[in-house]
Design a protein around this motif. Structure first.
Motif, PDB file in Angstrom:
ATOM      1  N   THR A 101       0.336  -2.648   8.049  1.00  0.00           N
ATOM      2  CA  THR A 101       0.967  -1.436   8.569  1.00  0.00           C
ATOM      3  C   THR A 101       0.878  -1.288  10.080  1.00  0.00           C
ATOM      4  OG1 THR A 101       0.370  -0.341   6.489  1.00  0.00           O
ATOM      5  CG2 THR A 101       1.064   1.076   8.302  1.00  0.00           C
TER       6      THR A 101
ATOM      7  N   LYS B 131       2.773   4.936   3.704  1.00  0.00           N
ATOM      8  CA  LYS B 131       2.954   3.861   4.688  1.00  0.00           C
ATOM      9  C   LYS B 131       4.386   3.847   5.215  1.00  0.00           C
ATOM     10  CE  LYS B 131       1.121   0.677   1.956  1.00  0.00           C
ATOM     11  NZ  LYS B 131       0.676  -0.656   1.471  1.00  0.00           N
ATOM     12  N   ARG B 132       5.333   4.068   4.333  1.00  0.00           N
ATOM     13  CA  ARG B 132       6.732   4.105   4.770  1.00  0.00           C
ATOM     14  C   ARG B 132       6.989   5.315   5.662  1.00  0.00           C
ATOM     15  NH1 ARG B 132      11.243   3.721   0.194  1.00  0.00           N
ATOM     16  NH2 ARG B 132      10.663   5.895  -0.146  1.00  0.00           N
TER      17      ARG B 132
ATOM     18  N   ARG C  14       5.658   4.610   9.098  1.00  0.00           N
ATOM     19  CA  ARG C  14       6.536   3.708   9.841  1.00  0.00           C
ATOM     20  C   ARG C  14       7.767   4.450  10.371  1.00  0.00           C
ATOM     21  NH1 ARG C  14       5.083  -0.259  12.391  1.00  0.00           N
ATOM     22  NH2 ARG C  14       5.964   1.093  13.975  1.00  0.00           N
TER      23      ARG C  14
END
Length: 245
Positions: A200, A174-175, A178
């Motif tokens: 998200t 998820k990071r 992003r």
């Protein structure tokens, strides 16, 4: 960045369309979550988006290039992980990443640096010299993600990317998504994880029986349903199943 115009796809005549007259535009710099029940048309849409299937009608445009007419140029812009990543099982993880690097003409210096960075990120540095046949499902998923992120791209397409990942790997993905979108790129991913999508995604699309029911922000969906306090899971069930929780 991505535009579907009146896109339809059937697998056999006389049966409902897998995707029915899809119109959808997704801008650069966004994480877009594609949601729907099983059999809704998510994977069919993704396979058309990456050029594995051709639509029966309509057009798909990516970065100003039309799929079908400029498919090879489009594929160079894409990092893709399917719902069931497939590998040459007798290859080592390192050899697979070298193979992908060769396909996308990633230089030796660039690939060494990027593979090292991704191996540490996904905690795969000690496993890359092992045969892929020895990997767990989660490790294969991580290898597929590494391959998708290895070469320079503008669009990351992920079909159920969280399946098989442990909580830490899911958090790291998820990071990474992003960070990728914040650089002006686009992420298009399908998921059954409503919490993941709510936390998200910049925008979401909800599809059911091949038809797009909603596209926009989670907040806009809540407002359209008249209840800003509901979770995405509750909103999704109300919209797709007519279930009020």
């Amino acid at each position: 960045m991505i535009e579907f115009k009146q896109v339809s796809k059937s697998y056999s005549s006389g049966k409902p369309k897998a995707v029915d007259n899809l119109n959808l535009s997704i801008a650069s710099g966004q994480i877009f979550g594609f949601l729907g029940p099983n059999g809704a048309g998510k994977s069919t849409t993704i396979k058309m988006l990456v050029g594995l299937l051709s639509p029966d009608s309509g057009t798909i445009t990516i970065d100003g290039k039309e799929m079908g007419n400029e498919s090879l140029a489009i594929k160079r812009l894409i990092g893709y992980v399917s719902d069931e990543p497939l590998f040459y099982e007798k290859m080592t993880g390192s050899r697979h990443l070298d193979f992908i690097s060769d396909l996308f003409a990633v230089s030796s210096a660039e690939r060494r640096a990027k593979i090292g960075e991704l191996a540490l990120l996904f905690e795969m540095d000690k496993a890359l010299h092992d045969e892929i046949s020895s990997y767990s499902h989660g490790m294969k998923q991580k290898l597929g993600l590494m391959a998708a992120l290895l070469h320079p791209s503008k669009l990351l397409i992920l079909d159920e990317p969280m399946v098989g990942l442990d909580p830490k790997a899911a958090f790291l993905l998820k990071r990474a998504m992003r960070d990728y979108a914040d650089k002006g790129n686009t992420v298009f991913f399908s998921t059954h994880g409503m919490e993941v999508a709510q936390d998200t995604c910049d925008r979401i699309g909800i599809i059911r029986k091949g038809s797009l029911l909603f596209e926009g922000t989670v907040q806009a969906l809540a407002q359209s349903r008249g209840n800003n306090s509901e979770t995405l899971e509750q909103l999704f069930l109300e919209l797709t199943e007519g279930t009020v929780l």
